[in-house]
Structures are given as structure tokens and as C-alpha cells.
Design a protein around this motif. Structure first.
Motif, PDB file in Angstrom:
ATOM      1  N   SER A  58     -37.414  12.289  21.811  1.00  0.00           N
ATOM      2  CA  SER A  58     -38.737  12.593  22.363  1.00  0.00           C
ATOM      3  C   SER A  58     -39.248  13.932  21.845  1.00  0.00           C
ATOM      4  CB  SER A  58     -38.684  12.609  23.893  1.00  0.00           C
ATOM      5  OG  SER A  58     -38.517  11.292  24.404  1.00  0.00           O
ATOM      6  N   ARG A  59     -38.348  14.874  21.623  1.00  0.00           N
ATOM      7  CA  ARG A  59     -38.764  16.178  21.095  1.00  0.00           C
ATOM      8  C   ARG A  59     -39.250  16.055  19.661  1.00  0.00           C
ATOM      9  NH1 ARG A  59     -33.980  20.304  22.848  1.00  0.00           N
ATOM     10  NH2 ARG A  59     -35.302  21.800  21.718  1.00  0.00           N
ATOM     11  N   PHE A  60     -38.580  15.242  18.854  1.00  0.00           N
ATOM     12  CA  PHE A  60     -39.054  15.032  17.495  1.00  0.00           C
ATOM     13  C   PHE A  60     -40.401  14.309  17.503  1.00  0.00           C
ATOM     14  CE2 PHE A  60     -34.953  16.374  15.928  1.00  0.00           C
ATOM     15  CZ  PHE A  60     -35.239  16.835  14.643  1.00  0.00           C
ATOM     16  N   GLY A  61     -40.555  13.332  18.395  1.00  0.00           N
ATOM     17  CA  GLY A  61     -41.832  12.640  18.487  1.00  0.00           C
ATOM     18  C   GLY A  61     -42.955  13.586  18.876  1.00  0.00           C
ATOM     19  N   TYR A 147     -42.209  11.024  25.854  1.00  0.00           N
ATOM     20  CA  TYR A 147     -43.420  11.557  25.227  1.00  0.00           C
ATOM     21  C   TYR A 147     -44.224  10.423  24.597  1.00  0.00           C
ATOM     22  CZ  TYR A 147     -46.637  14.343  22.475  1.00  0.00           C
ATOM     23  OH  TYR A 147     -47.785  14.889  21.958  1.00  0.00           O
ATOM     24  N   PRO A 148     -45.561  10.414  24.756  1.00  0.00           N
ATOM     25  CA  PRO A 148     -46.374  11.331  25.565  1.00  0.00           C
ATOM     26  C   PRO A 148     -46.379  10.961  27.040  1.00  0.00           C
ATOM     27  CG  PRO A 148     -47.774   9.739  24.476  1.00  0.00           C
ATOM     28  CD  PRO A 148     -46.384   9.469  23.977  1.00  0.00           C
ATOM     29  N   GLU A 258     -44.175  24.381  12.260  1.00  0.00           N
ATOM     30  CA  GLU A 258     -43.138  23.975  13.202  1.00  0.00           C
ATOM     31  C   GLU A 258     -43.684  24.029  14.612  1.00  0.00           C
ATOM     32  OE1 GLU A 258     -39.814  26.739  13.420  1.00  0.00           O
ATOM     33  OE2 GLU A 258     -41.074  28.303  12.560  1.00  0.00           O
ATOM     34  N   ASP A 259     -43.020  23.326  15.486  1.00  0.00           N
ATOM     35  CA  ASP A 259     -43.386  23.275  16.897  1.00  0.00           C
ATOM     36  C   ASP A 259     -42.171  23.718  17.704  1.00  0.00           C
ATOM     37  OD1 ASP A 259     -45.315  22.096  19.060  1.00  0.00           O
ATOM     38  OD2 ASP A 259     -43.359  21.241  19.526  1.00  0.00           O
ATOM     39  N   ALA A 260     -42.406  24.353  18.832  1.00  0.00           N
ATOM     40  CA  ALA A 260     -41.306  24.898  19.619  1.00  0.00           C
ATOM     41  C   ALA A 260     -40.289  23.854  20.045  1.00  0.00           C
ATOM     42  CB  ALA A 260     -41.869  25.609  20.858  1.00  0.00           C
ATOM     43  N   SER A 261     -40.697  22.596  20.134  1.00  0.00           N
ATOM     44  CA  SER A 261     -39.757  21.564  20.572  1.00  0.00           C
ATOM     45  C   SER A 261     -38.700  21.260  19.508  1.00  0.00           C
ATOM     46  CB  SER A 261     -40.505  20.278  20.940  1.00  0.00           C
ATOM     47  OG  SER A 261     -41.294  19.836  19.854  1.00  0.00           O
TER      48      SER A 261
END
Length: 321
Positions: A58-61, A147-148, A258-261
Motif C-alpha cells: 500500500s505504501r508503494f501504491g 490505499y486509497p 520521492e514520497d515519504a511513504s
């Protein structure tokens, strides 16, 4: 004597730094997904189940969805996805040190994609079932994501029970041979086989959070393989031209979004340009081995006007993941 030795050691250290990117001590090999055994797929499934339990899928998504418009429609498309799939692979290897992302050469079943041996109950799973188009078989059978929102892994073929034809291998080979700039090659690949697979499979794969489907990882591993083949064919390992951040030319110093997840450590584009160097320690079973020495010189259009702290952005918003 001690002072003299210190001077020598400092000089040697400086020489090592001047040599630039370090060659990997060993390389893992990404194999054609079609060559994997049932045992190989079971091992992959086990890792995916563990990663899903820990929230990684879900974090990668989520991260891919949030970054979507910045890593599509511009030349950052290739370096971002190279770094992104590598991060997935590195995390997966914490669960199984033998884990390596295979690649899916979707051109091999371009006439009837739904008949691809990978889209079967024992591998990636078949078309989604029921009102929600949930994937009920395969290595991610009945997997749920947050997610979402809370939902199952979805798949909905673009022609109902089948998938419209993709791109023949001859077309992709022609791009590799004839495209002389990365900007042109990126455009040809992104808007052909890349988008065709995402749209054809539908469901999760036709969304910004497509990375929750493992099909995404092996599809983008194949696109990375095609890029590596193009780099070798034209001896253009450091070419990074075309549109970059905002309306400025692309520069090797661009920071990969990049995203914090899913943090990527502030990696720059130049850090992932050449397989076998820095931390990009893999190759492909059909490709040439990495060069013995790191390629010299900059061949990107923005080399003379770098934007050290800029991040790749897109002027287009194409939801073909």
C-alpha cells in the motif's frame, strides 16, 4: 616518516574519490519471468504476503500515485522507475535475501495478451471476478489494500474477458535501434508498450497506485531492461535529454522524486544511469554486462545548466501509469 605516510594515505584516498562511481562487487541477475518455476513463484508470493502484511504494498501504491505527474511525460520516467523498482527489490530482500524482481516481456504474447502464461491462476492471476473485479487466484489472490481506501486487488481486462493486442517485439526493437535520443525513446516506450499493458489489464494497473499489483514491478523491470538495451546499443549510458524539471532541460543532477511513504534517499539521476555501479547492482539475463569502467563525460542536453536541487516534473498527466 609518520607524516609522510599520512600524506600518502590522504593522496590515495583522494585518488579513490576522483575515480567516481564505484563498481558493484557482485551483480544479481533479473530473469525472464516466463522462465521461473512454480517454486520460484511460490517464494515470490511468500514475500509479497509478508510485505503486504507490513503495509509495504500500500505504501508503494500511495507513493507512486502521489508522484505520478512528476515522473511521467518527461525523461525522468526511466531513472525514477529504475530507482523505484530497485527500492522495492531491496526491501523484498529483507524478507528473502534471494529475492530478485523478474521482468515480464509482454511483447511475447502481444497478439493475445490474455493468453500469456503469466496471466494464469498459478502466477499473476487471471481477470478479476465479481462486482469489484477482485483477483481471486495467483500469487496475490484475495489481497487487500488500504490505499486509497480499503479494497481488493482489482483487474478488469479492457475487452471484458480478453485484452486487446499489445505491441509486437519488432516495433520495440525498431525503437531501440532507431531512436537516437533518450527523450525520443522514452516517448516511444511510455506511449506504446508501457501504456498498453497498464490499460489492457485495467483495475489496479490502470490507476496511479498500480504499484500494488506485482505485475507493475515486473512490467517496469522489463521497461528498464529495454532502456538498458538502448543505452548499450547507442553507447549512451549518460544521455539524459529532453524536458526536465519545470521548463528547463533535463540535468543529471536532477533529484529523483520521492514520497515519504517510500523514501529514496535523495538519489540523483546520475546515480542510477549505469547498471553495475553505485548501488544499482543488478543486470538482466539477456543483456550485455555492465561496462568495465564507468562511462566518461556527460551527454545530456542540460549538462551545462544543471539544477542541483530540482526535482523531475511533468507537463503532461497521462494516467497510463
Amino acid at each position: 616518516m609518520k607524516l609522510g605516510l599520512s600524506v600518502v594515505l590522504v593522496a590515495l584516498a583522494g585518488l579513490g574519490l576522483a575515480q567516481g562511481p564505484q563498481k558493484c562487487a557482485s551483480l544479481r541477475v533479473r530473469r525472464n519471468a516466463a522462465s521461473l518455476s512454480p517454486q520460484d513463484w511460490q517464494a515470490i508470493s511468500t514475500v509479497l504476503q509478508q510485505m503486504d502484511k507490513d503495509g509495504w504494498l500500500s505504501r508503494f501504491g500511495a507513493s507512486h500515485d502521489r508522484l505520478f505527474s512528476r515522473v511521467h511525460g518527461n525523461t525522468c520516467f526511466f531513472p525514477f522507475h529504475r530507482r523505484y523498482v530497485l527500492e522495492f527489490e531491496n526491501i523484498a530482500r529483507n524478507y528473502d535475501p534471494n529475492f530478485v524482481v523478474p521482468y515480464w516481456d509482454a511483447t511475447q504474447s502481444f497478439r493475445q495478451p490474455a493468453s500469456d502464461p503469466l496471466l494464469t491462476a498459478g502466477v499473476l492471476g487471471t481477470n478479476g471476478q465479481g462486482a469489484d473485479s477482485c483477483v481471486a487466484n495467483g500469487i496475490q489472490a484475495n489481497m487487500q489494500f488500504t490505499y486509497p481506501n480499503n479494497h481488493c486487488l482489482r483487474r478488469s481486462y479492457d475487452q471484458g474477458t480478453g485484452i486487446g493486442p499489445w505491441y509486437a517485439p519488432e516495433i520495440i526493437s525498431s525503437y531501440i535501434q532507431s531512436d537516437t535520443t533518450l527523450a525520443k525513446f522514452r516517448e516511444d516506450i511510455e506511449y506504446s508498450i508501457h501504456g498498453a499493458v497498464h490499460l489492457g489489464m485495467g483495475g489496479e494497473m490502470n490507476s496511479g497506485y498500480a504499484a500494488q499489483d506485482f505485475s507493475f514491478m515486473i512490467h517496469h523491470a522489463n521497461l528498464d531492461r529495454l532502456w538498458w538495451d538502448w543505452q548499450n546499443t547507442h553507447d549512451s549510458f549518460l544521455m539524459y535529454d529532453g524536458p526536465g524539471p519545470g521548463n528547463t532541460p533535463a540535468a543529471l543532477t536532477d533529484i529523483i522524486p520521492e514520497d515519504a511513504s517510500v523514501p529514496l534517499g535523495g538519489s540523483t539521476v546520475d546515480s542510477v544511469m549505469v547498471l553495475g555501479y553505485n548501488n544499482v547492482c543488478y543486470t538482466y539475463d539477456t543483456s550485455r554486462t555492465p561496462p568495465e569502467t564507468y562511462p566518461a563525460g556527460q551527454t545530456n542536453a542540460g549538462a551545462n545548466t544543471p539544477a542541483p536541487q530540482s526535482r523531475c516534473r511533468s507537463s503532461k498527466h497521462n494516467r497510463n501509469s
